[in-house]
Write an enzyme that holds these catalytic residues in place. Sequence first.
Site, short mmCIF file in Angstrom:
data_model
loop_
_atom_site.label_atom_id
_atom_site.label_comp_id
_atom_site.label_asym_id
_atom_site.label_seq_id
_atom_site.Cartn_x
_atom_site.Cartn_y
_atom_site.Cartn_z
CG LEU A 55 21.28 30.62 44.99
CD1 LEU A 55 21.45 29.56 46.09
CD2 LEU A 55 19.83 30.72 44.56
CG LEU A 57 23.61 32.94 49.61
CD1 LEU A 57 24.96 32.31 49.94
CD2 LEU A 57 22.51 31.88 49.69
N GLY A 121 42.49 39.18 56.14
CA GLY A 121 43.90 38.88 55.85
C GLY A 121 44.04 38.26 54.48
CG HIS A 122 44.57 39.17 51.27
ND1 HIS A 122 44.27 40.46 51.66
CD2 HIS A 122 43.49 38.74 50.56
CE1 HIS A 122 43.08 40.79 51.19
NE2 HIS A 122 42.59 39.76 50.52
CB ILE A 124 51.58 38.40 52.49
CG1 ILE A 124 53.03 38.71 52.84
CG2 ILE A 124 50.65 39.55 52.89
CD1 ILE A 124 53.65 39.82 51.99
CG ASP A 152 45.99 32.62 49.14
OD1 ASP A 152 45.67 32.79 50.31
OD2 ASP A 152 45.92 33.51 48.27
C1 LIG Z 1 43.84 37.51 42.45
C2 LIG Z 1 43.31 38.31 43.62
C3 LIG Z 1 43.12 37.38 44.77
C4 LIG Z 1 44.31 37.44 45.60
C5 LIG Z 1 44.24 36.41 46.66
C6 LIG Z 1 44.85 36.83 47.88
C7 LIG Z 1 46.35 37.01 47.82
C8 LIG Z 1 44.49 35.91 49.03
O1 LIG Z 1 45.23 35.74 49.92
S1 LIG Z 1 42.94 35.16 49.02
C9 LIG Z 1 42.71 34.60 50.67
C10 LIG Z 1 41.85 35.56 51.38
N1 LIG Z 1 41.49 35.10 52.70
C11 LIG Z 1 40.54 34.18 52.90
O2 LIG Z 1 39.93 33.64 51.98
C12 LIG Z 1 40.29 33.83 54.35
C13 LIG Z 1 38.82 33.70 54.71
N2 LIG Z 1 38.07 34.85 54.25
C14 LIG Z 1 38.15 36.07 54.81
O3 LIG Z 1 38.88 36.33 55.74
C15 LIG Z 1 37.31 37.14 54.16
O4 LIG Z 1 36.33 36.54 53.35
C16 LIG Z 1 38.13 38.13 53.31
C17 LIG Z 1 39.07 38.93 54.19
C18 LIG Z 1 38.91 37.44 52.21
C19 LIG Z 1 37.16 39.11 52.60
O5 LIG Z 1 36.44 39.78 53.60
P1 LIG Z 1 35.04 40.48 53.27
O6 LIG Z 1 34.77 41.47 54.33
O7 LIG Z 1 35.04 40.97 51.86
O8 LIG Z 1 34.03 39.24 53.27
P2 LIG Z 1 33.50 38.36 54.48
O9 LIG Z 1 33.66 39.02 55.78
O10 LIG Z 1 34.06 36.99 54.34
O11 LIG Z 1 31.94 38.32 54.16
C20 LIG Z 1 31.41 37.93 52.93
C21 LIG Z 1 30.17 38.76 52.69
O12 LIG Z 1 29.62 38.37 51.46
C22 LIG Z 1 28.25 38.02 51.68
N3 LIG Z 1 27.91 37.00 50.70
C23 LIG Z 1 28.60 35.87 50.38
N4 LIG Z 1 27.98 35.20 49.43
C24 LIG Z 1 26.87 35.89 49.11
C25 LIG Z 1 25.80 35.71 48.20
N5 LIG Z 1 25.75 34.67 47.35
N6 LIG Z 1 24.82 36.65 48.18
C26 LIG Z 1 24.85 37.72 48.98
N7 LIG Z 1 25.84 37.94 49.87
C27 LIG Z 1 26.83 37.04 49.93
C28 LIG Z 1 28.20 37.54 53.08
O13 LIG Z 1 26.90 37.57 53.58
C29 LIG Z 1 29.11 38.53 53.75
O14 LIG Z 1 28.39 39.71 53.94
P3 LIG Z 1 28.61 40.66 55.23
O15 LIG Z 1 29.95 41.33 55.01
O16 LIG Z 1 27.47 41.63 55.19
O17 LIG Z 1 28.61 39.78 56.43
C30 LIG Z 1 41.93 39.07 43.26
C31 LIG Z 1 41.54 39.96 44.48
C32 LIG Z 1 40.72 41.12 43.90
C33 LIG Z 1 40.53 40.73 42.43
C34 LIG Z 1 40.23 41.84 41.45
C35 LIG Z 1 38.98 42.65 41.88
O18 LIG Z 1 37.87 41.78 42.20
C36 LIG Z 1 38.57 43.69 40.81
C37 LIG Z 1 38.45 43.10 39.40
C38 LIG Z 1 37.18 42.29 39.24
C39 LIG Z 1 37.03 41.74 37.82
O19 LIG Z 1 35.84 40.96 37.76
C40 LIG Z 1 38.27 40.87 37.50
C41 LIG Z 1 39.53 41.67 37.61
C42 LIG Z 1 39.72 42.31 38.99
C43 LIG Z 1 40.89 43.30 38.86
C44 LIG Z 1 40.04 41.22 40.05
C45 LIG Z 1 41.31 40.42 39.65
C46 LIG Z 1 41.70 39.36 40.71
O20 LIG Z 1 40.77 38.33 40.76
C47 LIG Z 1 41.83 40.01 42.09
C48 LIG Z 1 43.04 40.95 42.04
#
Ligand SMILES: C[C@H](CCC[C@H](C)C(=O)SCCNC(=O)CCNC(=O)[C@H](O)C(C)(C)COP(=O)(O)OP(=O)(O)OC[C@H]1O[C@@H](n2cnc3c(N)ncnc32)[C@H](O)[C@@H]1OP(=O)(O)O)[C@H]1CC[C@H]2[C@@H]3[C@H](O)C[C@@H]4C[C@H](O)CC[C@]4(C)[C@H]3C[C@H](O)[C@]12C
Length: 382
Positions: A55, A57, A121-122, A124, A152
């Site tokens: 979807l 959003l 943040g992440h 770590i 995590d």
């Molecule tokens: C394996 C890797 C993952 C590592 C995990 C890592 C170590 C962690 O610690 S995860 C924990 C992260 N923290 C949190 O979850 C805390 C809460 N969240 C946040 O603080 C934030 O969300 C954030 C910091 C994590 C991200 O911030 P961001 O600014 O990006 O986002 P938000 O501010 O939250 O806003 C979200 C925006 O999105 C919009 N949204 C949401 N849903 C929708 C929707 N349906 N439609 C439209 N819009 C939507 C929302 O409106 C917000 O918009 P605005 O900003 O305008 O407000 C993996 C990490 C990276 C991966 C790789 C990478 O992806 C590239 C490849 C991709 C490929 O497909 C697969 C291989 C990859 C190499 C891939 C591989 C791995 O998966 C990773 C390395």
Amino acid sequence: MALAGVRVIELAGLAPAPFCGMILADFGARVIRVDRTKVPMTVDTQARGKQSVALNLKNPRGVAVLKRLCVQSDVVLEPYRKGVMEKMGLGPEDLLKENPRLIYARLTGYGQSGSYAKAAGHDINYLAMSGLLSMLGRSSEKPYAPLNLVADFAGGGLMCAFGIVLALLERSRSGQGQIIDASMVEGAAYVGSFMWKSRSLGLWNRPRGENLLDSGAPFYDTYRTSDGKYMAVGAIEPQFYQQLIQGLGLYEADLPAQMSVSDWPQLRQTFTRVFASKTQEEWIRVFDGTDACVTPVLSFDEVLSHPHNQARGSFFKDSQGEISPRPAPVLSRSPAEPCHSRDPFIGEHTRSVLKEYGFEQAQIEQLLSAGIAECNEAKARL
Ligand SMILES: C[C@H](CCC[C@H](C)C(=O)SCCNC(=O)CCNC(=O)[C@H](O)C(C)(C)COP(=O)(O)OP(=O)(O)OC[C@H]1O[C@@H](n2cnc3c(N)ncnc32)[C@H](O)[C@@H]1OP(=O)(O)O)[C@H]1CC[C@H]2[C@@H]3[C@H](O)C[C@@H]4C[C@H](O)CC[C@]4(C)[C@H]3C[C@H](O)[C@]12C
């Protein structure tokens, strides 16, 4: 299964929320992951047993669809930075107004309040903020994070799943939903309660890496074997320590006292030398069946075939040939039944889910043609 009948809407996130959703799905909940549209592939490697609806959003019509899904659900799980859901018109006030029984789980790094609440943040970072990272690492080395397991997954995804189950239990009495503010800093710190509560015992008085359980003690460490593998030693109590010494072919009389901290470096040298004299397989034969608390350090490839794990079925192979740990713990009457099929494609279930949730066929087609929703059914891939 224990969570049969529970409907969960999981907004797609990075690692902790997908794990939380997978736990709920493993134990029987119906988990629908809401993905973004126009995304080539998912990064969710913990999508077992979930369905996917795509979807947009950013569009009010997409928001309206999600609201309609949430009205008919028990739980919504959101992994975004504080304020993101409110900005989309999907904050707790908006959703609980329409469904007061909804459990609204917010899984973030720093929680919904405090000066870091909006910071990126992440794992770590959260681990560092919990105090735990300062205790993790080898002597005289910098702190290191044990993968992204603690904040995590343990303090984040698992703790949030626990919160959801608690809220469901409470709702069965009160009939009301509630908001869960799951901060990974706090979840990790809570997982580390033993470290906090045992400080008064003097267990952690020495610098990092020089204490009883942080690789300081030679009887609680890993050792390299002659074939380049490792054994794990956890012989803390004197009766188990004695069996370790015996298995190593040493004599306690020739060694310093187990708890003589100043002699630990010398004792470690001795253990290192002896462990290096046999292969892992040879050490397994020495220690299996004893109470020395010595086990092989198994690789992911080795766990499936280990006789103990095999006997319990602790790991399983899915239809794609991937090995995974069986959901834990094991419930006697209503155990988890993890799905063995492949993970969903992004938007694979958009049509079927929307239909099930009461959307007319024409409405669904309109949403799809307007790009508000996206469907990527398996058939299209054949
Ligand atoms: C394996 C890797 C993952 C590592 C995990 C890592 C170590 C962690 O610690 S995860 C924990 C992260 N923290 C949190 O979850 C805390 C809460 N969240 C946040 O603080 C934030 O969300 C954030 C910091 C994590 C991200 O911030 P961001 O600014 O990006 O986002 P938000 O501010 O939250 O806003 C979200 C925006 O999105 C919009 N949204 C949401 N849903 C929708 C929707 N349906 N439609 C439209 N819009 C939507 C929302 O409106 C917000 O918009 P605005 O900003 O305008 O407000 C993996 C990490 C990276 C991966 C790789 C990478 O992806 C590239 C490849 C991709 C490929 O497909 C697969 C291989 C990859 C190499 C891939 C591989 C791995 O998966 C990773 C390395």
